[in-house]
Motif scaffolding. Structure first.
Motif, PDB file in Angstrom:
ATOM      1  N   UNK A 194      10.082 136.546   0.719  1.00 27.67           N
ATOM      2  CA  UNK A 194       9.854 135.103   0.565  1.00 27.67           C
ATOM      3  C   UNK A 194       9.712 134.692  -0.902  1.00 27.67           C
ATOM      4  N   UNK A 195       9.804 135.659  -1.810  1.00 28.45           N
ATOM      5  CA  UNK A 195       9.723 135.353  -3.222  1.00 28.45           C
ATOM      6  C   UNK A 195       8.314 135.064  -3.721  1.00 28.45           C
ATOM      7  N   UNK A 196       7.306 135.571  -2.997  1.00 26.54           N
ATOM      8  CA  UNK A 196       5.918 135.264  -3.341  1.00 26.54           C
ATOM      9  C   UNK A 196       5.300 136.265  -4.313  1.00 26.54           C
ATOM     10  N   UNK A 197       5.982 137.391  -4.551  1.00 23.87           N
ATOM     11  CA  UNK A 197       5.391 138.452  -5.359  1.00 23.87           C
ATOM     12  C   UNK A 197       6.391 138.997  -6.368  1.00 23.87           C
ATOM     13  N   UNK A 198       5.876 139.564  -7.444  1.00 22.92           N
ATOM     14  CA  UNK A 198       6.700 140.311  -8.385  1.00 22.92           C
ATOM     15  C   UNK A 198       5.823 141.350  -9.085  1.00 22.92           C
ATOM     16  N   UNK A 199       6.460 142.412  -9.544  1.00 19.87           N
ATOM     17  CA  UNK A 199       5.807 143.469 -10.335  1.00 19.87           C
ATOM     18  C   UNK A 199       4.589 144.071  -9.627  1.00 19.87           C
ATOM     19  N   UNK A 200       4.716 144.305  -8.329  1.00 24.60           N
ATOM     20  CA  UNK A 200       3.649 144.964  -7.572  1.00 24.60           C
ATOM     21  C   UNK A 200       3.917 146.464  -7.571  1.00 24.60           C
ATOM     22  N   UNK A 201       2.942 147.242  -8.018  1.00 25.19           N
ATOM     23  CA  UNK A 201       3.084 148.692  -8.093  1.00 25.19           C
ATOM     24  C   UNK A 201       2.454 149.339  -6.858  1.00 25.19           C
ATOM     25  N   UNK A 202       3.197 150.250  -6.248  1.00 29.82           N
ATOM     26  CA  UNK A 202       2.739 150.918  -5.026  1.00 29.82           C
ATOM     27  C   UNK A 202       2.580 152.406  -5.295  1.00 29.82           C
ATOM     28  N   UNK A 203       1.420 152.939  -4.936  1.00 24.11           N
ATOM     29  CA  UNK A 203       1.096 154.344  -5.170  1.00 24.11           C
ATOM     30  C   UNK A 203       0.738 155.023  -3.849  1.00 24.11           C
ATOM     31  N   UNK A 204       1.118 156.275  -3.744  1.00 20.87           N
ATOM     32  CA  UNK A 204       0.733 157.077  -2.581  1.00 20.87           C
ATOM     33  C   UNK A 204       1.222 158.498  -2.776  1.00 20.87           C
ATOM     34  N   UNK A 205       0.725 159.399  -1.948  1.00 22.03           N
ATOM     35  CA  UNK A 205       1.305 160.725  -1.859  1.00 22.03           C
ATOM     36  C   UNK A 205       2.541 160.619  -0.966  1.00 22.03           C
ATOM     37  N   UNK A 206       3.015 161.743  -0.488  1.00 18.94           N
ATOM     38  CA  UNK A 206       4.123 161.738   0.459  1.00 18.94           C
ATOM     39  C   UNK A 206       3.770 160.894   1.679  1.00 18.94           C
ATOM     40  N   UNK A 207       4.705 160.087   2.145  1.00 23.26           N
ATOM     41  CA  UNK A 207       4.505 159.327   3.379  1.00 23.26           C
ATOM     42  C   UNK A 207       5.643 159.595   4.347  1.00 23.26           C
ATOM     43  N   UNK A 208       5.326 159.515   5.622  1.00 25.42           N
ATOM     44  CA  UNK A 208       6.337 159.533   6.681  1.00 25.42           C
ATOM     45  C   UNK A 208       6.644 158.090   7.074  1.00 25.42           C
ATOM     46  N   UNK A 209       7.795 157.888   7.700  1.00 25.72           N
ATOM     47  CA  UNK A 209       8.164 156.546   8.121  1.00 25.72           C
ATOM     48  C   UNK A 209       8.941 155.804   7.047  1.00 25.72           C
ATOM     49  N   UNK A 210       9.228 154.535   7.325  1.00 24.11           N
ATOM     50  CA  UNK A 210      10.056 153.717   6.434  1.00 24.11           C
ATOM     51  C   UNK A 210       9.317 153.390   5.148  1.00 24.11           C
ATOM     52  N   UNK A 211      10.089 153.344   4.051  1.00 27.21           N
ATOM     53  CA  UNK A 211       9.546 152.961   2.740  1.00 27.21           C
ATOM     54  C   UNK A 211      10.510 151.976   2.087  1.00 27.21           C
ATOM     55  N   UNK A 212      10.664 150.790   2.681  1.00 27.36           N
ATOM     56  CA  UNK A 212      11.679 149.830   2.196  1.00 27.36           C
ATOM     57  C   UNK A 212      11.415 149.329   0.785  1.00 27.36           C
TER      58      UNK A 212
END
Length: 438
Positions: free
Chosen positions: A45-63
């Motif tokens: 929807x164009x509501x966000x920018x420059x959001x950083x996502x951190x995690x270890x290995x994940x299962x499932x979708x990571x779009x």
């Protein structure tokens, strides 16, 4: 203090996220799918920018790693799983090289900002506690340090103990999503993996404390331990392969120096049987990764036997388990934590195990590591090295001695070329004795 959850929708929950924020997702089986989906909708929807996502290995979708989200979401992972590997190779995602033991420290020392933690938890109990279930790792640190904590209550999250138990007062926003956790199923070990498993199992003594991760080789090792006694588990993770040994009493933790009688882990990935096994099970302690992967804590157990894999090993014993040129990205992970912990342990054994060749017949033992290969375990850490052709102990050996031993467990068809390379490397200035060109 007990807090009664006020439930909101995932779409409402993720409104707390602002442009420029840093977000942590709980890992592996516990990635909060409904929150990820709602977050992507805000990006669309164009509501966000420059959001950083951190995690270890994940299962499932990571779009969020897809090219269409460039400039909106940036995945800066601590470990690269299969769902983000192509995106990372393509430059649309990245990773932070860090020992698994220090992932929690990134948040706690302030090296990495954390604005929003998105997690999955078990339903609250009568005492006002929820469980992080299968993902404590760096998630507990993220919960402690985040400005906002969003928790998805999921009836399928097992009620695990140890550091996994947190009070509801630590949660700011609540959602509900009863989706079964992602499962991981592993193929039957190949003939080569069975041979490697046999060679590793021969090094494991009664009373050993094991760390060996997941996958075909660990399962092949575990399958050979049915006649062992009083084995323990202190690991970063475990999967289905340990369950028959627990049921038979082989794994009972009675020889452990700390957490006697307990299995210690920081995250899990396996079938539903594993998740059912840890549910309400006082034998299992799910602990902060700063505890499970601290080499000095690990070494409080005697006979720690750590079995880890590699992508490539050179003839002096340097281990690449991170990136091989530009063809593979994963991360540093916990290999060094446990290799070092095992080497400090009384009677401990640090083992690197891998097939001698790739699926295409290329030797995984090389004169030197490929250009760009990430050295995870140094030659100074390397003790036992195992392939399908045997096991060798490199501890206390010179470079020339190491080369001869490493080449001795290479595939026979590659030994002559490796021996020639070793002679060219050492022969002109040293007294390298060619062993496989006779």
């Amino acid at each position: 203090m007990r807090v009664e959850p006020r439930i909101v929708s995932p779409a409402e929950a993720v409104k707390v996220v602002k442009s420029g924020d840093h977000i942590h997702f709980s890992s592996v089986a516990s990635a909060p799918a409904c929150l990820i989906k709602a977050l992507m909708a805000r990006g669309d929807a164009g509501e966000l920018k420059d959001v950083h996502i951190h995690h270890l290995h994940t299962e499932g979708a990571a779009p969020y790693g897809e090219a269409r989200y460039e400039g909106i979401f940036q995945a800066d992972q601590f470990f690269v799983g299969g769902n983000l590997r192509k995106h990372t190779q393509g430059g649309f995602a990245d990773y932070i090289p860090v020992f698994l033991s220090e992932t929690q420290k990134l948040y706690r020392c302030g090296a990495l900002p954390i604005n929003v933690a998105m997690i999955q938890v078990s339903p609250p109990d009568k005492h006002g506690f929820v469980s992080l279930g299968t993902s404590v790792d760096a998630t507990l640190a993220a919960v402690e340090c985040a400005d906002h904590v969003i928790a998805v209550i999921n009836k399928y999250v097992p009620r695990s103990f140890g550091d996994a138990m947190i009070p509801t007062s630590m949660i700011d926003i609540w959602c509900v999503d009863d989706e079964p956790l992602e499962e991981a199923h592993f193929s039957t070990p190949t003939d080569v993996e069975v041979l490697i498993g046999n060679n590793c199992a021969a090094l494991i003594e009664d009373g050993a404390c094991l760390q060996m991760g997941i996958g075909a080789i660990p399962n092949a090792v575990l399958a050979q331990l049915g006649n062992h006694k009083n084995l323990g588990i202190h690991t970063e993770m475990f999967a289905d392969g340990v369950l028959p040994l627990v049921e038979s009493g082989v794994i009972n933790g009675m020889n452990k120096g700390i957490d006697r009688g307990k299995m210690v882990s920081t995250f899990l990935m396996g079938s539903q049987k594993v998740y059912d096994f840890i549910d309400d099970n006082p034998m299992v302690r799910m602990m902060d990764v700063g505890y499970t992967n601290d080499p000095f804590i690990i070494a409080k157990n005697e006979k720690v036997t750590a079995i880890n894999s590699a992508l490539q090993v050179d003839i002096t014993g340097q281990v690449c388990a991170d990136s091989l040129g530009t063809t593979h990205y994963s991360g540093v992970g916990g290999q060094v934590d446990f290799i070092y912990g095992a080497s400090l342990s009384k009677g401990g054994k640090a083992i690197i195990a891998m097939p001698a060749v790739t699926n295409k017949g290329v030797s995984k033992i090389a004169p030197t590591l490929n250009l760009g290969a990430g050295v995870v375990t140094t030659r100074a850490h390397m003790h036992y090295f195992v392939t399908e052709f045997g096991a060798v102990d490199l501890y206390g050996k010179t470079l020339q001695e190491r080369a001869r031993l490493v080449i001795s467990v290479a595939a026979p068809e590659h030994r002559e070329a490796l021996d020639k390379a070793a002679f060219e490397r050492f022969g002109s200035h040293h007294h390298y004795v060619k062993g496989y060109m006779k």
